[in-house]
Every structure is written in structure tokens, then in C-alpha cells.
Scaffold this active site. Structure first.
Site, PDB file in Angstrom:
ATOM      1  N   ASP A   1      -6.145  -3.945   5.334  1.00  0.00           N
ATOM      2  CA  ASP A   1      -6.304  -4.802   4.162  1.00  0.00           C
ATOM      3  C   ASP A   1      -5.138  -5.780   4.043  1.00  0.00           C
ATOM      4  O   ASP A   1      -3.978  -5.375   4.008  1.00  0.00           O
ATOM      5  CB  ASP A   1      -6.397  -3.959   2.884  1.00  0.00           C
TER       6      ASP A   1
ATOM      7  N   HIS B   1      -2.008  -1.138  -3.789  1.00  0.00           N
ATOM      8  CA  HIS B   1      -3.098  -0.165  -3.773  1.00  0.00           C
ATOM      9  C   HIS B   1      -2.716   1.007  -4.669  1.00  0.00           C
ATOM     10  O   HIS B   1      -1.926   1.875  -4.279  1.00  0.00           O
ATOM     11  CB  HIS B   1      -3.359   0.345  -2.347  1.00  0.00           C
TER      12      HIS B   1
ATOM     13  N   SER C   1       0.839  -1.190   0.000  1.00  0.00           N
ATOM     14  CA  SER C   1       0.000   0.000   0.000  1.00  0.00           C
ATOM     15  C   SER C   1       0.878   1.245   0.000  1.00  0.00           C
ATOM     16  O   SER C   1       1.831   1.325  -0.767  1.00  0.00           O
ATOM     17  CB  SER C   1      -0.942  -0.025   1.205  1.00  0.00           C
TER      18      SER C   1
END
Length: 285
Positions: free
Chosen positions: A276, A183, A156
Site C-alpha cells: 500500500d 494504518h 503502517s
């Protein structure tokens, strides 16, 4: 290895025959002069490895690779006149499942010298399949042998730079497939893949619908939908779960591995934002 040659030029076929014949462990089982003929031959007699040209009449090497991997899967090595000048076609063929690419050897030197790089790549692929005669394990699962390790990486905020640090030390002959869930918005995903591909030794590609994880290749999720592994071993995209705020979601991909991937493998979760990937990582563990 039982090796097939796909090329429309007689001089290229002769060069490849000489190189393959210079190693007693290998033999040429059939020759096709265009992609359509290659598809038909592969369906009748699946070799351990196909040496695939790119520019051919009737059906080029890119489309032939796509069709063969879909209908008669077996390991494919792109062998063409100038890999550097045909990078777009090479990456497209690899996107359909070709394992690697090498320049066509020439006839002006002894086979073992002219084809040194080709023989090296064949040796690597032979090692991955276990070096056994007959049909290869690679062929059985359209690009990777049973038991090929999978490294799944979730990433991310701050991920791109860290991904370079993680991937850069890995050798180009790494006998494991890699899939990265970063991401990032779809409009920037292609640029990320190109950037990584320039900085790390392993080939980095966008994970396309229908791709399979392939040893020595990094596939990167490149959609605002979620990347998943399906029951038939192919990768694909799905909008569900729609309520998942992180897109593409690491958790969704990891959970698909729980259902459809068999060990060995490793899952890596880099720091970022939110949670996540945490539940998926626990489920894999």
C-alpha cells in the site's frame, strides 16, 4: 498587514489595538464584537488576518472560525484569555482552519513587550503570505497560500514510534502542511493523535471532513474509510474502493494528490506491510 479584531471586551480590543499599532507595518481595518458580526464584516472586507477570541455572545470563536473559513476564507489567529485552559476550544477552532493560537496581551506593559508573542506569530503569518499588501494568498485558498508545500506521509506497522522520530525535529513554524495516513483502526486513531500531539512540536489533529491542509499543522487520517483530497482543496473520507484491504489506504490518498494537488510537495512512504502506497508514490513521482 490589514488586521481585524474579533472580541467582545473593550479592554481586550484596546490591548490588541495597541499591540497591532506598535508595528507600523500593520493596521486595524475593522473590529467585530461577536462571531456573527465578524462573519458579516469578513464577507464585506476580507482582511489579511483575523485575531479571533473564543468566548463571545451570539456566536463564539469556534463557530465563527468554521463559518468564515467556509464562506469568506482568510487566515485566523486565535487570541484568547488563556489558551492553556481552553485547549479543547483552541483545537476545535484549529480543526476548522485557524492557523495558530496565542494568549491575549495585557495593558500593564508597553505594547511591544506585552504583545511580543502575538507580534511574533503575526510576523510568521505575514512571512507565509509573502508580506505583500492587500489581500493575502492565504486568504485566497482558505488557510494556505498558493504554492504551500505539502508533505504526505504513509505509514503502517511500527509507524507511530517512527512518526515521532520523523516529526519531532520539525520546527513549529514549518512552512509546509503535513498529512499522515497511518494504518490504524478508527477506535485507536484519536488516541494516536493525542499521543503525537504531546510528543512533537507541531500541532497534530485528526483530519476532519472539510479540513484543508494548513502550513505548520499535521493532519492524521482517523477513519476506517479512505482519506482523499477533493478537487476544491478540502479533505474528506470515502469508503471506495471497498476492495482495498488497507484502511485508510495510502495509495488512495496519494492518487487523490495526483489529481488535485499542485506542486511543490513531498511524499514519504515508511516501511510497513504489503504494498500500500507504492503505486501512489510512483504516480506522484
Amino acid at each position: 498587514m490589514r488586521i481585524a479584531i474579533v472580541n467582545d471586551l473593550a479592554i481586550a480590543i484596546e490591548a490588541l489595538r495597541r499591540v497591532v499599532g506598535s508595528d507600523p507595518r500593520h493596521s486595524v481595518v475593522w473590529v467585530a464584537r461577536d462571531g456573527e458580526e465578524a462573519l458579516a464584516r469578513a464577507q464585506q472586507d476580507r482582511p489579511d488576518l483575523i485575531l479571533m477570541d473564543l468566548l463571545m455572545p451570539v456566536m463564539d470563536g469556534v463557530e465563527a472560525t468554521r463559518r468564515i473559513m467556509a464562506e469568506a476564507p482568510c487566515p485566523i489567529l486565535v487570541v484568547t484569555g488563556s489558551v492553556g485552559h481552553r485547549a479543547g476550544m483552541v483545537f476545535e477552532a484549529m480543526g476548522h482552519g485557524a492557523l495558530d493560537a496565542v494568549n491575549l496581551p495585557v495593558l500593564t506593559a508597553p505594547p511591544e513587550q506585552a504583545g511580543a508573542e502575538l507580534l511574533r506569530k503575526i510576523a510568521v503569518l505575514d512571512k507565509l503570505r509573502g508580506g505583500s499588501p492587500g489581500r493575502s494568498g492565504l486568504a485566497a485558498t482558505a488557510g494556505f497560500r498558493p504554492g504551500t508545500p505539502l508533505i504526505a506521509i504513509g505509514s503502517s506497522t511500527g509507524g507511530p514510534k517512527t512518526l515521532v522520530e520523523v516529526l519531532k525535529p520539525l520546527p513549529p513554524t514549518l512552512p509546509a502542511a503535513l498529512v499522515v495516513i497511518q494504518h490504524i483502526d478508527q477506535q485507536f486513531a484519536g488516541g494516536l493523535v493525542d499521543w503525537l500531539d504531546q510528543l512533537v512540536p507541531l500541532p497534530v489533529r485528526v483530519a476532519a471532513e472539510g479540513d484543508r491542509p494548513v502550513a505548520g499543522t499535521v493532519l492524521v487520517a482517523a477513519s476506517n474509510d479512505h482519506l482523499v483530497l477533493r478537487s476544491n482543496g478540502t479533505l474528506g473520507y470515502t469508503p471506495d474502493p471497498r476492495e482495498q484491504p488497507y484502511r485508510p489506504s495510502v495509495d488512495v490518498f496519494f492518487q487523490s494528490l495526483v489529481s488535485h494537488w499542485r506542486p511543490p510537495g513531498q511524499a514519504v512512504l515508511l516501511t510497513g506491510m504489503g504494498r500500500d502506497g507504492a503505486e501512489g508514490l510512483l504516480a506522484l513521482r
